[in-house]
Design a protein around this motif. Structure first.
Motif, PDB file in Angstrom:
ATOM      1  N   ILE A 318      -8.650 149.216  81.570  1.00  0.00           N
ATOM      2  CA  ILE A 318      -9.137 150.246  80.649  1.00  0.00           C
ATOM      3  C   ILE A 318      -8.615 149.916  79.258  1.00  0.00           C
ATOM      4  CG2 ILE A 318      -9.227 152.701  80.090  1.00  0.00           C
ATOM      5  CD1 ILE A 318     -10.590 152.000  82.704  1.00  0.00           C
ATOM      6  N   SER A 319      -9.524 149.801  78.294  1.00  0.00           N
ATOM      7  CA  SER A 319      -9.138 149.505  76.914  1.00  0.00           C
ATOM      8  C   SER A 319      -9.411 150.711  76.031  1.00  0.00           C
ATOM      9  CB  SER A 319      -9.913 148.292  76.396  1.00  0.00           C
ATOM     10  OG  SER A 319     -11.316 148.536  76.448  1.00  0.00           O
ATOM     11  N   LEU A 320      -8.851 150.696  74.835  1.00  0.00           N
ATOM     12  CA  LEU A 320      -9.092 151.765  73.870  1.00  0.00           C
ATOM     13  C   LEU A 320      -8.640 151.317  72.496  1.00  0.00           C
ATOM     14  CD1 LEU A 320      -6.101 153.226  73.133  1.00  0.00           C
ATOM     15  CD2 LEU A 320      -6.388 154.053  75.459  1.00  0.00           C
ATOM     16  N   ILE A 324      -2.650 156.501  67.673  1.00  0.00           N
ATOM     17  CA  ILE A 324      -1.448 157.122  68.249  1.00  0.00           C
ATOM     18  C   ILE A 324      -0.973 156.271  69.429  1.00  0.00           C
ATOM     19  CG2 ILE A 324      -1.854 159.482  67.455  1.00  0.00           C
ATOM     20  CD1 ILE A 324      -3.126 160.059  70.224  1.00  0.00           C
ATOM     21  N   PRO A 325      -0.569 155.016  69.156  1.00  0.00           N
ATOM     22  CA  PRO A 325      -0.208 154.111  70.260  1.00  0.00           C
ATOM     23  C   PRO A 325       0.962 154.606  71.096  1.00  0.00           C
ATOM     24  CG  PRO A 325       0.469 153.207  68.139  1.00  0.00           C
ATOM     25  CD  PRO A 325      -0.397 154.374  67.840  1.00  0.00           C
ATOM     26  N   ASN A 326       1.892 155.349  70.503  1.00  0.00           N
ATOM     27  CA  ASN A 326       3.062 155.806  71.257  1.00  0.00           C
ATOM     28  C   ASN A 326       2.664 156.683  72.437  1.00  0.00           C
ATOM     29  OD1 ASN A 326       4.726 154.450  69.502  1.00  0.00           O
ATOM     30  ND2 ASN A 326       5.162 156.237  68.232  1.00  0.00           N
ATOM     31  N   PHE A 327       1.636 157.523  72.224  1.00  0.00           N
ATOM     32  CA  PHE A 327       1.157 158.390  73.307  1.00  0.00           C
ATOM     33  C   PHE A 327       0.670 157.554  74.482  1.00  0.00           C
ATOM     34  CE2 PHE A 327      -2.527 160.296  75.413  1.00  0.00           C
ATOM     35  CZ  PHE A 327      -2.010 161.514  75.852  1.00  0.00           C
ATOM     36  N   PHE A 328      -0.108 156.511  74.212  1.00  0.00           N
ATOM     37  CA  PHE A 328      -0.693 155.722  75.286  1.00  0.00           C
ATOM     38  C   PHE A 328       0.309 154.733  75.884  1.00  0.00           C
ATOM     39  CE2 PHE A 328      -4.449 157.226  73.016  1.00  0.00           C
ATOM     40  CZ  PHE A 328      -5.206 157.702  74.079  1.00  0.00           C
ATOM     41  N   GLU A 329       1.318 154.328  75.118  1.00  0.00           N
ATOM     42  CA  GLU A 329       2.363 153.474  75.677  1.00  0.00           C
ATOM     43  C   GLU A 329       3.092 154.183  76.811  1.00  0.00           C
ATOM     44  OE1 GLU A 329       4.807 152.418  72.397  1.00  0.00           O
ATOM     45  OE2 GLU A 329       3.462 150.823  71.669  1.00  0.00           O
ATOM     46  N   ARG A 330       3.280 155.495  76.669  1.00  0.00           N
ATOM     47  CA  ARG A 330       3.952 156.262  77.715  1.00  0.00           C
ATOM     48  C   ARG A 330       3.134 156.284  79.006  1.00  0.00           C
ATOM     49  NH1 ARG A 330       4.552 160.146  73.490  1.00  0.00           N
ATOM     50  NH2 ARG A 330       3.161 161.591  74.602  1.00  0.00           N
ATOM     51  N   LEU A 331       1.826 156.012  78.887  1.00  0.00           N
ATOM     52  CA  LEU A 331       0.954 156.051  80.052  1.00  0.00           C
ATOM     53  C   LEU A 331       0.644 154.653  80.589  1.00  0.00           C
ATOM     54  CD1 LEU A 331      -1.454 158.791  78.684  1.00  0.00           C
ATOM     55  CD2 LEU A 331       0.229 159.070  80.498  1.00  0.00           C
ATOM     56  N   PHE A 333      -0.202 151.790  78.692  1.00  0.00           N
ATOM     57  CA  PHE A 333      -1.027 150.905  77.867  1.00  0.00           C
ATOM     58  C   PHE A 333      -0.130 149.994  77.023  1.00  0.00           C
ATOM     59  CE2 PHE A 333      -3.976 154.204  78.949  1.00  0.00           C
ATOM     60  CZ  PHE A 333      -5.236 153.628  78.907  1.00  0.00           C
ATOM     61  N   ARG A 334      -0.662 148.833  76.658  1.00  0.00           N
ATOM     62  CA  ARG A 334       0.068 147.931  75.759  1.00  0.00           C
ATOM     63  C   ARG A 334      -0.871 147.447  74.661  1.00  0.00           C
ATOM     64  NH1 ARG A 334      -1.076 142.526  76.938  1.00  0.00           N
ATOM     65  NH2 ARG A 334      -2.153 142.201  78.924  1.00  0.00           N
ATOM     66  N   THR A 335      -0.316 147.244  73.487  1.00  0.00           N
ATOM     67  CA  THR A 335      -1.099 146.789  72.338  1.00  0.00           C
ATOM     68  C   THR A 335      -1.371 145.295  72.457  1.00  0.00           C
ATOM     69  OG1 THR A 335      -0.173 148.502  70.895  1.00  0.00           O
ATOM     70  CG2 THR A 335      -1.148 146.582  69.829  1.00  0.00           C
ATOM     71  N   VAL A 336      -2.629 144.920  72.268  1.00  0.00           N
ATOM     72  CA  VAL A 336      -2.988 143.492  72.294  1.00  0.00           C
ATOM     73  C   VAL A 336      -3.501 143.007  70.950  1.00  0.00           C
ATOM     74  CG1 VAL A 336      -3.458 143.450  74.766  1.00  0.00           C
ATOM     75  CG2 VAL A 336      -5.299 144.043  73.183  1.00  0.00           C
ATOM     76  N   ALA A 337      -3.850 143.935  70.052  1.00  0.00           N
ATOM     77  CA  ALA A 337      -4.325 143.530  68.726  1.00  0.00           C
ATOM     78  C   ALA A 337      -4.228 144.710  67.772  1.00  0.00           C
ATOM     79  CB  ALA A 337      -5.760 143.031  68.783  1.00  0.00           C
ATOM     80  N   ILE A 347      -4.733 147.986  76.020  1.00  0.00           N
ATOM     81  CA  ILE A 347      -5.332 147.907  77.335  1.00  0.00           C
ATOM     82  C   ILE A 347      -4.340 148.429  78.388  1.00  0.00           C
ATOM     83  CG2 ILE A 347      -6.758 145.922  76.747  1.00  0.00           C
ATOM     84  CD1 ILE A 347      -4.883 144.214  78.492  1.00  0.00           C
ATOM     85  N   HIS A 348      -4.891 148.928  79.479  1.00  0.00           N
ATOM     86  CA  HIS A 348      -4.110 149.295  80.659  1.00  0.00           C
ATOM     87  C   HIS A 348      -4.620 148.411  81.789  1.00  0.00           C
ATOM     88  CE1 HIS A 348      -2.970 151.529  84.290  1.00  0.00           C
ATOM     89  NE2 HIS A 348      -2.014 152.064  83.560  1.00  0.00           N
ATOM     90  N   ASP A 349      -3.777 147.475  82.234  1.00  0.00           N
ATOM     91  CA  ASP A 349      -4.170 146.499  83.242  1.00  0.00           C
ATOM     92  C   ASP A 349      -3.234 146.603  84.432  1.00  0.00           C
ATOM     93  OD1 ASP A 349      -4.995 144.407  84.771  1.00  0.00           O
ATOM     94  OD2 ASP A 349      -4.707 142.849  83.272  1.00  0.00           O
TER      95      ASP A 349
END
Length: 353
Positions: A318-320, A324-331, A333-337, A347-349
């Protein structure tokens, strides 16, 4: 020399790497509308910007500033407009020509660099892969020869873009097995609304069709049919509250992207929708397009629960894009770009854990 490949279809994403390896030039890949900006292109300074398959209009500020080459699956000026493959097959064509033309303000009306023949046998996905290989060769030829494009000759024939509801097999103009075969195969590619039948609140999608002597054999998928009501069913009101001044109408974008079966979750309170998450599905998983929680209901974990439900039900990648990357990092997700506008592509892989 630098070049840009702008494509919105996954089957073209490896094109930039292959062209770089074969030509020794630098190719920059752009896959999202938000990445195609004058600022990004100014940083690159490309000789050409190639559009092997792009689902959006190219802004005038870009096609006037750079030599933009688009590829169209008809022998232009025959077949200007949308859904060229489907229109060709419905008109009984078994072959066509790929046209490389310069992008201008009028749709598909620019001067032509070159044309190459293309067979229309097989499924839509097979045809697009065949076209991608031919487009690669055309790009190499343009880079090597830098041909001067010439004006189109003849009277234009304009195709009408198909709408998703026209994939309804029950409403299609089919009379025999060949008609059924062509209708199903012409829609069988990622990103296109496949041929379907709606039965008892469920949708049956048809794909991978093969013609045998007296029957068609293929694959079908049945799922519970969701839909977005024309009035929004409360979704529009929620999104308007959450995004009062968006860069675009979030609800209209959701309706434009939505395909039956896409993951769409809502939370209701007192008969009103107070939270939603929507993911546009693709072959690798999906792209989380919108997440919204009513301002009066924030701080109690609704957003986290919506995203966690989405991830639990959809185990692919799942990408997005978010600010607000901090919110999704807790779930997870990691930043790729990091995009040119400062947003983060994440992305969440689950397979990477």
């Amino acid at each position: 020399m630098d070049y840009v490949i702008a494509t919105s279809r996954p089957w073209n994403e490896v094109m930039a790497q292959r062209l770089a390896e074969r030509t020794g030039h630098t190719f920059h890949l752009i896959t999202r509308k938000e990445e195609l900006t004058p600022e990004r292109l100014e940083q690159i300074g490309p000789r050409y910007v190639f559009f092997p398959h792009w689902s959006y209009l190219v802004p005038e500020t870009i096609h006037q500033a750079y030599e933009c080459v688009i590829f169209h699956m008809t022998d232009l000026p025959y077949g200007r407009g949308g859904s060229p493959l489907q229109n060709l097959i419905q008109r009984g064509h078994h072959e066509t020509k790929l046209t490389a033309l310069r992008c201008v303000q009028e749709m598909d009306a620019g001067p032509v660099y070159l044309k190459r023949p293309l067979c229309l046998e097989g499924s839509a996905s097979e045809i697009f892969l065949r076209a991608a290989s031919e487009i690669e060769a055309m790009i190499e030829a343009i880079i090597q020869d830098e041909p001067e494009p010439h004006p189109q000759e003849g009277e234009p024939v304009v195709f009408r873009r198909r709408k998703p509801e026209e994939s309804d097999l029950a409403e299609a103009s089919v009379q025999d097995l060949n008609d059924f075969f062509d209708f199903i195969r012409m829609l069988d590619a990622e990103g296109y609304p496949r041929a379907f039948l709606d039965v008892h609140g469920h949708r049956m999608e048809l794909s991978r069709v093969q013609m045998e002597s007296d029957r068609l054999v293929g694959t079908f998928t049945i799922y519970r049919q969701h839909h977005i009501p024309h009035n929004g069913g409360g979704l529009k009101a929620l999104l308007d509250r959450c995004y009062p001044k968006p860069p675009r109408d979030v609800f209209d974008r959701m309706c434009a992207l939505y395909r039956p079966g896409d993951p769409l979750y809502t939370v209701e309170q007192d008969d009103a929708i107070v939270g939603t998450v929507y993911c546009a599905r693709h072959s690798k998983g999906g792209h989380l397009e919108s997440l919204a929680v009513d301002p009066d209901c924030r701080g109690i974990g609704l957003g986290e629960r919506l995203v966690e439900t989405l991830l639990a039900d959809n185990p692919g990648v799942i990408s997005l894009t978010t600010r607000i990357p901090n919110f999704f990092e807790r779930l997870g997700f990691r930043t790729v770009a990091e995009l040119a506008d400062g947003a983060q592509y994440m992305i969440h892989d689950p397979s990477a854990r």
